[in-house]
Design a protein around this motif. Structure first.
Motif, PDB file in Angstrom:
ATOM      1  N   VAL A 135      73.543  40.802  56.840  1.00  0.00           N
ATOM      2  CA  VAL A 135      72.351  41.655  56.889  1.00  0.00           C
ATOM      3  C   VAL A 135      72.128  42.240  55.496  1.00  0.00           C
ATOM      4  O   VAL A 135      72.862  43.128  55.065  1.00  0.00           O
ATOM      5  N   SER A 136      71.128  41.720  54.795  1.00  0.00           N
ATOM      6  CA  SER A 136      70.848  42.148  53.425  1.00  0.00           C
ATOM      7  C   SER A 136      70.229  43.539  53.383  1.00  0.00           C
ATOM      8  O   SER A 136      69.288  43.831  54.122  1.00  0.00           O
ATOM      9  N   GLN A 137      70.743  44.349  52.460  1.00  0.00           N
ATOM     10  CA  GLN A 137      70.212  45.690  52.242  1.00  0.00           C
ATOM     11  C   GLN A 137      69.349  45.760  50.981  1.00  0.00           C
ATOM     12  O   GLN A 137      69.064  46.837  50.473  1.00  0.00           O
ATOM     13  N   ASP A 138      68.951  44.601  50.486  1.00  0.00           N
ATOM     14  CA  ASP A 138      68.082  44.558  49.309  1.00  0.00           C
ATOM     15  C   ASP A 138      66.740  45.199  49.617  1.00  0.00           C
ATOM     16  O   ASP A 138      66.263  45.138  50.752  1.00  0.00           O
ATOM     17  N   ASP A 139      66.117  45.777  48.610  1.00  0.00           N
ATOM     18  CA  ASP A 139      64.803  46.398  48.779  1.00  0.00           C
ATOM     19  C   ASP A 139      63.693  45.364  48.898  1.00  0.00           C
ATOM     20  O   ASP A 139      62.653  45.643  49.477  1.00  0.00           O
TER      21      ASP A 139
END
Length: 184
Positions: free
Chosen positions: A110-114
């Motif tokens: 689960v990517s937390q990139d903006d």
């Protein structure tokens, strides 16, 4: 300048430095917080039902709906492209994916990139052949509250969070493998 003001500035600077170092969970040293409590701390979700979520993969693995994965062991890994330890953890997660997929393991990154850019490329570069999703509004992270990147949560076949690994430290994969064997 007032000395107490200088001390306050120094304290703020030290706190800011500590927070920026902790945001990505170091790759060396520091405790790993597993479900057994061997490091002295536990994540609040351990022993609780895993918060359900649905997320579209960015790397062609389709939609992942955690509520439909009962009966399987699931590893939910929170990560980001800017996270240096994630570059080390992804190949180790892929090794676990290969080793345990036939036994019913499902890994979801689960990517937390903006921004939703470069996520699939990151997965290819670091060997991830498991579902990678983008948590653009941080709704999944709000449920799991990962304190650092990466943070992984092992969920048993009944949907209960059994172990949490906060940050990545060389050798974590051996502990995760032991935990997976207890859940299979």
């Amino acid at each position: 300048m007032n000395t107490s003001f200088i001390h306050q500035l120094l304290a703020v600077g030290v706190m800011a430095c500590a927070l920026s170092l902790g945001a990505c969970g170091g790759s060396e040293g520091g405790p790993n917080t597993g479900g057994s409590g061997e490091s002295g701390g536990k994540h609040a979700l351990i022993g609780s039902p895993a918060p359900v979520f649905t997320i579209d993969s960015v790397n062609g693995k389709g939609k992942v709906d955690l509520s439909k994965l009962k009966g399987k062991v699931v590893l939910v890994d929170f990560w980001a492209t800017w996270c240096e330890p994630c570059k080390k953890s992804f190949p180790k997660l892929q090794e676990l994916n290969v080793k345990f997929k036939a036994s019913g393991l499902v890994i979801v990154g689960v990517s937390q990139d903006d921004e939703n850019q470069g996520l699939s490329d990151f997965g290819k570069t670091y060997g991830a052949d498991f579902a990678l999703g983008w948590d653009g509004d941080k709704a999944v992270a709000k449920k799991y509250k990962p304190p650092s990147m990466p943070s992984s949560f092992l969920i048993d076949k009944q949907g209960i969070v059994r172990f949490a690994h906060l940050g990545y430290h060389d050798g974590d994969e051996a502990e995760v493998e032991k935990e997976l064997k207890t859940l299979m």
